[in-house]
Design an enzyme around this catalytic site. Structure first.
Site, short mmCIF file in Angstrom:
data_model
loop_
_atom_site.label_atom_id
_atom_site.label_comp_id
_atom_site.label_asym_id
_atom_site.label_seq_id
_atom_site.Cartn_x
_atom_site.Cartn_y
_atom_site.Cartn_z
N SER A 224 5.13 -9.57 -5.50
CA SER A 224 4.62 -8.67 -6.53
C SER A 224 4.77 -9.32 -7.89
O SER A 224 5.81 -9.89 -8.21
CB SER A 224 5.35 -7.32 -6.47
OG SER A 224 6.74 -7.49 -6.67
N ASP A 256 6.63 1.06 -4.12
CA ASP A 256 6.65 1.71 -2.81
C ASP A 256 5.24 2.06 -2.34
O ASP A 256 4.92 1.95 -1.16
CB ASP A 256 7.51 2.98 -2.87
CG ASP A 256 8.94 2.69 -3.26
OD1 ASP A 256 9.46 1.63 -2.88
OD2 ASP A 256 9.56 3.54 -3.93
#
Length: 315
Positions: A224, A256
């Site tokens: 990420s 998430d």
């Protein structure tokens, strides 16, 4: 049996509110309050359900706040399995400052788990994951839980033939990758710590990610990169995708949501490239929601069409 089992060792009641301005000493009169069931695995299960998938959430709960967590999960309609613990389920809260549009996030520590309690979590996951496609182990470890807990979970899952997705950081992430998992989601800083390589730009980040996959630490590595999107690496290649521009209301649960969209797409048999698009769309969709709300299906489906992945050269 749901395709995806999520595990949350340190869940929370996520509280969100707002104030005109954050100032010291004075009483700050807050706006309306929102409460949601939170914690990495619980958030993943919420998003999987929102996107039309099937999941079961395994989590700890204790004390009056644990009862509130159960109530909130019942309202969300999640299939679940709770592990009672002695300590109280923690609370975390987010405050949006109206004048500056800044967001303040306060994360409280969770209860200390005994060996018997965290072992019961392993046993519960083993029971409910029979026939599942994925186990998603997401979030921080509660105090008292050994650093190699997720590694133990991965070892257990391999014996059952279930693939494990890990989203955590620090020593628990390193231990899990030493055992080997199907998918992991480090950020750029964690990638540097894991490999000892400089990851100052995309080529060095890509090289570090290939190194971890080549060493068998993960079959799929999704790095990420915040506003720069994410880099997905497999033995067959690397793909990068950036999020479409949106107006950010809250960053709570964006990571998430990314894991949920990515994992659900893989569970549905889609390619890693398509799964990355769903992950980016889900994570970006969470930015559009207020407070501790997460992404909404209509936003994710719209954003998915705007995500354009770019395949990288392996040299």
């Amino acid at each position: 049996m749901p395709q995806i089992v999520t595990l949350t060792l340190n869940p929370a009641i996520d509280v969100a509110t707002s104030v005109p301005e954050v100032t010291p000493e004075h009483k700050l009169r807050c706006g309306p309050v929102r409460r949601d069931p939170g914690g990495g695995g619980i958030n993943v299960a919420r998003v999987v359900r929102e996107l039309g998938g099937e999941s079961i959430a395994v989590y700890t709960r204790g004390g009056p706040t644990g009862h509130l967590l159960e109530h909130l999960l019942e309202e969300k309609g999640l299939l679940r399995r709770s592990i009672p613990v002695e300590g109280y389920t923690r609370e975390s809260f987010t405050v949006a400052e109206g004048h500056s549009a800044r967001e303040y996030r306060f994360i409280l520590p969770g209860p200390t788990l005994s060996e018997r309690e965290w072992q019961r979590c392993l046993d519960a996951v083993a029971e409910v994951s029979v026939g599942a496609a994925f186990i998603v182990a997401s979030g921080s470890l509660a105090p008292g839980v050994p650093e190699d807990f997720y590694a133990r979970l991965a070892h257990q899952a391999k014996r059952q033939g279930v693939r494990v997705v890990v989203d955590t950081n620090g020593p628990p992430l390193r231990a899990a990758l030493e055992e080997g998992v199907f998918l992991a989601k480090p950020n750029r800083r964690e990638l540097r710590d894991l490999t000892g390589m400089k990851v100052e730009d995309l080529p060095t980040q890509a090289a570090a990610a290939r190194d971890l996959v080549a060493r068998g630490r993960a079959e799929i590595l999704a790095v990420s990169m915040g506003a720069d999107g994410a880099l997905l690496t497999t033995r067959d290649g690397q793909v990068r995708a950036t999020p479409p521009p949106v107006e950010t209301h809250s960053s709570v649960g964006a990571g998430d949501s990314f894991v949920a969209g990515l994992t659900l797409a893989l569970a549905r048999g889609q390619s890693p490239e398509e799964a990355l698009r769903w992950g980016i769309a889900s994570g970006t969709g969470a930015l559009l929601s207020q407070g501790t709300d997460l992404c909404h299906r209509a936003d994710v489906e719209r954003l998915f069409l705007q995500v354009r992945p770019e395949r990288l050269s392996l040299t």
